[in-house]
Structure formats: C-alpha cells, structure tokens
Design a protein around this motif. Structure first.
Motif, PDB file in Angstrom:
ATOM      1  N   ASN A 109      10.526  47.627 -44.608  1.00 49.90           N
ATOM      2  CA  ASN A 109      11.659  48.175 -45.351  1.00 49.90           C
ATOM      3  C   ASN A 109      11.254  48.726 -46.715  1.00 49.90           C
ATOM      4  N   VAL A 110       9.948  48.885 -46.929  1.00 44.27           N
ATOM      5  CA  VAL A 110       9.459  49.429 -48.203  1.00 44.27           C
ATOM      6  C   VAL A 110       8.469  50.550 -47.890  1.00 44.27           C
ATOM      7  N   PHE A 111       8.773  51.752 -48.366  1.00 41.59           N
ATOM      8  CA  PHE A 111       7.918  52.905 -48.064  1.00 41.59           C
ATOM      9  C   PHE A 111       7.009  53.212 -49.249  1.00 41.59           C
TER      10      PHE A 111
ATOM     11  N   LEU B 101       4.033  56.189 -50.683  1.00 43.06           N
ATOM     12  CA  LEU B 101       3.345  57.481 -50.561  1.00 43.06           C
ATOM     13  C   LEU B 101       2.035  57.290 -51.290  1.00 43.06           C
ATOM     14  N   SER B 102       0.916  57.357 -50.592  1.00 37.64           N
ATOM     15  CA  SER B 102      -0.359  56.871 -51.115  1.00 37.64           C
ATOM     16  C   SER B 102      -0.131  55.423 -51.532  1.00 37.64           C
ATOM     17  N   ASP B 103      -0.436  55.090 -52.801  1.00 39.25           N
ATOM     18  CA  ASP B 103      -0.247  53.687 -53.203  1.00 39.25           C
ATOM     19  C   ASP B 103       1.018  53.483 -54.022  1.00 39.25           C
ATOM     20  N   ARG B 104       1.828  54.529 -54.147  1.00 38.11           N
ATOM     21  CA  ARG B 104       3.038  54.409 -54.965  1.00 38.11           C
ATOM     22  C   ARG B 104       4.253  54.157 -54.091  1.00 38.11           C
ATOM     23  N   LEU B 105       5.053  53.195 -54.527  1.00 41.08           N
ATOM     24  CA  LEU B 105       6.271  52.876 -53.774  1.00 41.08           C
ATOM     25  C   LEU B 105       7.227  54.072 -53.819  1.00 41.08           C
ATOM     26  N   SER B 106       7.647  54.560 -52.652  1.00 44.82           N
ATOM     27  CA  SER B 106       8.554  55.716 -52.651  1.00 44.82           C
ATOM     28  C   SER B 106      10.007  55.304 -52.456  1.00 44.82           C
ATOM     29  N   GLY B 107      10.253  54.095 -51.916  1.00 46.61           N
ATOM     30  CA  GLY B 107      11.646  53.672 -51.821  1.00 46.61           C
ATOM     31  C   GLY B 107      11.863  52.451 -50.950  1.00 46.61           C
ATOM     32  N   LEU B 108      13.026  51.857 -51.127  1.00 44.81           N
ATOM     33  CA  LEU B 108      13.457  50.696 -50.339  1.00 44.81           C
ATOM     34  C   LEU B 108      14.506  51.181 -49.341  1.00 44.81           C
ATOM     35  N   ILE B 109      14.485  50.634 -48.137  1.00 46.95           N
ATOM     36  CA  ILE B 109      15.518  50.997 -47.150  1.00 46.95           C
ATOM     37  C   ILE B 109      16.159  49.731 -46.571  1.00 46.95           C
TER      38      ILE B 109
ATOM     39  N   PRO C 299      30.651  53.139 -35.810  1.00 41.55           N
ATOM     40  CA  PRO C 299      30.612  53.618 -37.192  1.00 41.55           C
ATOM     41  C   PRO C 299      29.253  54.275 -37.427  1.00 41.55           C
ATOM     42  N   ALA C 300      29.255  55.369 -38.172  1.00 42.46           N
ATOM     43  CA  ALA C 300      28.002  56.121 -38.343  1.00 42.46           C
ATOM     44  C   ALA C 300      27.895  56.671 -39.761  1.00 42.46           C
ATOM     45  N   ALA C 301      26.652  56.792 -40.246  1.00 40.76           N
ATOM     46  CA  ALA C 301      26.421  57.394 -41.559  1.00 40.76           C
ATOM     47  C   ALA C 301      25.142  58.214 -41.512  1.00 40.76           C
ATOM     48  N   ILE C 302      25.078  59.190 -42.404  1.00 37.25           N
ATOM     49  CA  ILE C 302      23.853  60.000 -42.550  1.00 37.25           C
ATOM     50  C   ILE C 302      23.239  59.640 -43.902  1.00 37.25           C
ATOM     51  N   ILE C 303      21.941  59.366 -43.878  1.00 37.81           N
ATOM     52  CA  ILE C 303      21.212  58.918 -45.075  1.00 37.81           C
ATOM     53  C   ILE C 303      20.080  59.900 -45.346  1.00 37.81           C
ATOM     54  N   GLU C 304      19.785  60.129 -46.622  1.00 40.49           N
ATOM     55  CA  GLU C 304      18.634  60.979 -46.979  1.00 40.49           C
ATOM     56  C   GLU C 304      17.374  60.485 -46.280  1.00 40.49           C
ATOM     57  N   PHE C 305      16.508  61.374 -45.908  1.00 40.24           N
ATOM     58  CA  PHE C 305      15.219  60.981 -45.326  1.00 40.24           C
ATOM     59  C   PHE C 305      14.276  60.636 -46.475  1.00 40.24           C
ATOM     60  N   LEU C 306      13.661  59.466 -46.364  1.00 32.94           N
ATOM     61  CA  LEU C 306      12.747  59.006 -47.419  1.00 32.94           C
ATOM     62  C   LEU C 306      11.318  59.288 -46.973  1.00 32.94           C
ATOM     63  N   GLU C 307      10.568  60.031 -47.807  1.00 33.67           N
ATOM     64  CA  GLU C 307       9.166  60.316 -47.480  1.00 33.67           C
ATOM     65  C   GLU C 307       8.335  59.052 -47.653  1.00 33.67           C
ATOM     66  N   GLY C 308       7.330  58.908 -46.819  1.00 30.51           N
ATOM     67  CA  GLY C 308       6.403  57.781 -46.986  1.00 30.51           C
ATOM     68  C   GLY C 308       6.269  56.983 -45.709  1.00 30.51           C
TER      69      GLY C 308
END
Ligand SMILES: Nc1ncnc2c1ncn2[C@@H]1O[C@H](COP(=O)(O)OP(=O)(O)OP(=O)(O)O)[C@@H](O)[C@H]1O
Ligand SMILES: N[C@@H](CCO)C(=O)O
Length: 323
Positions: free
Chosen positions: A198-200, A202-210, A98-107
């Motif tokens: 699992n937490v990205f 960018l500088s000191d701001r949280l850009s996203g959870l994966i 099974p496979a999925a494509i996910i947006e790339f998260l910067e950070g």
C-alpha cells in the motif's frame, strides 16, 4: 485475482458519461488486492483506477475513506485524489456496486523493503497522523481489541488445523491484551493497513500511500505498531532492528512519540500481530482455495506474535529517540 465483479465496456462507457475525464481507451482488471475489484482504466486524457467496493466495505464508510484522501492530498500528504463527477459526487454505482474513480499513482510497491523504505514510511505515517488531526469525519475501528475475541471464536474450533497447540496461547494473548490495552494514548485517524503493497515508491522516493479502506479513529501509536509488523520482519521471520530504527527515526522526525506511547509499544505491536493473525486465520479457514485471491498465511503473524511477547521495551525494536 481480485476482480470479483466484471464490468462490460458498454456499462463502463455509460458510467464515464457522469465524469469529465475523457473518452475510454482501455481497461483491465488488476490482480493484486483482496478486498475490492480494481481496474486500471485509460482515457484519452489520463490513467485512472476504478474501484468497485465489495461486500466487506460498508457503503456508509465511503465518504470517510474518500473524504480522508481528499483531506490528506489537500495537506500535501502523498496520496491519490478521488475524481469527482460532474455533479460533485465522488461515489457512484456500477454493476450493482458502489464505485469510485481514483487518480493513478505512479510508482511500484517495494517487494524487498529496505531500511531506507522504512524511514520514508515512518515519515509519511507521521505526516498522515498530523495532517488528519482536523479531519471532521469519524469512523470507529471495527477491528480493534474488542473485535478480536469474536473473530477468534469464529475460527478457534479449527485453528489447530493450522498449527497444533496454538489455541491455548491465543486465549492467553486475548486475556492479556484485553486487560492491558491502553485507552488514553494520543488518538486520531490511522491508516490501519499500511503494508508494503500500500506504499508506492518511484526510485527510492515515496510517491504515495493507497488503500485507505481500513482507515479509522484509533491510537496513533497502534498504527506505528502495525507498520513495525508489516515492514521490519525478514522473510525468515526474524526482526530487523535496523529497519525498526529507521521506521522510528522517520516517524519521530515529524511527530515525537510520548513516554506512554513508547512504553505501550510492545503491547501494541503484539495486538497488531494478533489482529492480522486473526483476519488471516479466518480467511485461511473459510475462503475457498479456488477463489480469485491468494490467501495470506496466518502463521507468519503467529511468529511475530511470539516475538512481541518476549519484548521488554521499545529500545529492542530499535527506537533510540531524537538524536
Ligand atoms: N491509485 C492507484 N494508483 C495506482 N495503482 C493503484 C491505485 N490504487 C490501487 N492500485 C493498484 O491496485 C492494487 C490493489 O489496490 P488496493 O490495495 O487498494 O486493493 P484492495 O482490494 O483494497 O486490497 P488490500 O486491502 O488487500 O490491500 C494495488 O496493489 C495497485 O496495484
Ligand atoms: N494487509 C492485510 C490484508 C489486507 O488488508 C494482511 O496482510 O493481512
């Protein structure tokens, strides 16, 4: 390296024909992660993450995981969106997986988390808990208290290879946690694996959870307890109360913890430490040393477990309530 399944360029190009995301320019395996095979893929339009779900992920759970990411992103919780195919499906099949494509998260994930990171993580965790209250799908936690004894029994005969004298104390933890585990605390969808990788940021701001692939329905405060373990100990094994304070401050700025949740926190933190100790111990004893992944040391979590046994109340973790 966590690429268990190789894919050829030809099969990837054929797979991408089902999507409207441009023409493949490059792809390469990502070394990090232990559960699934991940690839960074670039097309003439954007970068994406391609994930092939390996044997520990049940295909039946994928609509829950990917649907949750869509639900959270829709409610402005920072996390990447799964990309749907032209036919509307989010889950396909590639190289027999099974496979999925996910947006790339910067950070980048923080290699040396500071109190400021802990505050951001606390806030994001509470936002996730609040935003998922109306998520319609459900998934039981396959690694909750009822799973710990069977997991222990798969490793107990060899556990003392890791540290002598450990078996008796783990048996004792199991009995106390099984007897005392709370059942009536506020529940909902939890991430269940919100470690620094699992937490990205960018500088000191949280850009996203994966990495929502352990997400499930369980006690919300248990998710906070998982983060206390994953974020607030130093590399020398000492607990950093300033980080604990920041994690709680961030969390309760979005969702207050009630008295029962606060009272249960030492037991929940102990349970969280035992859960990660047990999965690490199992992998430590069973996954071969030449495997493609770096095994995580269970002793780290044994130390945390011992720390939590001595905690009397949530104030000792740095909780100070709403100011
Ligand atoms: N959406 C994303 N954007 C950017 N990078 C990502 C994304 N998803 C995954 N990655 C990269 O892939 C790595 C592994 O991803 P992930 O943590 O989901 O894998 P996993 O095999 O489920 O691992 P584990 O359960 O051990 O954390 C991450 O550390 C990150 O480098
Ligand atoms: N976060 C887990 C591994 C992946 O689920 C651990 O550190 O044991």
């Amino acid at each position: 390296m966590a690429v268990y399944t190789d894919i050829s360029e030809a099969e990837l190009i054929a797979f991408l024909k089902q999507y409207d995301i441009g023409t493949l320019l490059s792809y390469k395996g990502i070394a990090e992660g232990v559960e699934n095979s991940n690839f960074l893929m670039t097309t003439d339009r954007n970068s994406f993450i391609l994930t092939l779900y390996e044997k520990r992920v049940d295909r039946c759970d994928l609509p829950f995981f990917l649907g949750l990411m869509e639900h959270l992103a829709d409610k402005s919780v920072k996390c990447p969106l799964p990309i749907r195919r032209k036919d509307g499906e989010a889950i396909g099949q590639l190289a027999g997986r099974p496979a999925a494509i996910i947006e790339f998260l910067e950070g980048m994930w923080p290699r040396n988390p500071q109190a400021s990171h802990c505050r951001e993580v606390g806030r994001a965790l509470a936002q996730m808990h609040s935003a998922s209250q109306d998520f319609q799908l459900e998934r039981a936690n396959a690694l909750s208290v009822g799973a710990w004894r069977p997991l222990w029994e798969m490793s107990s005969a060899r556990a003392e290879e890791v540290e002598r004298g450990m078996a008796a104390e783990i048996e004792n933890d199991l009995v106390e946690l099984e007897e005392g585990w709370p059942v009536d605390l506020p529940a909902g969808v939890i991430h269940a694996d919100l470690f620094p990788d699992n937490v990205f940021f960018l500088s000191d701001r949280l850009s996203g959870l994966i990495d929502f692939y352990f997400a499930c329905n369980d006690l919300l405060a248990y998710d906070v307890a998982i983060c206390l373990n994953a974020w607030c100990f130093e590399k020398d094994g000492s607990f950093n109360i300033t980080k604990g304070m920041a994690l709680f401050d961030g969390y309760i700025s979005v969702r207050p913890l009630d008295d029962a949740e606060l009272e249960a926190m030492p037991l929940l933190a102990r349970g969280a430490a035992l859960r990660f100790f047990l999965t690490r111990l199992y992998d430590w004893l069973t996954v071969s040393n030449d495997a493609k992944v770096v095994k995580k040391n269970p002793v780290e979590y044994l130390k945390y477990l011992r720390f939590h046994r001595r905690i009397g109340n949530v104030g000792e973790y740095g909780y100070r309530g709403v100011e």
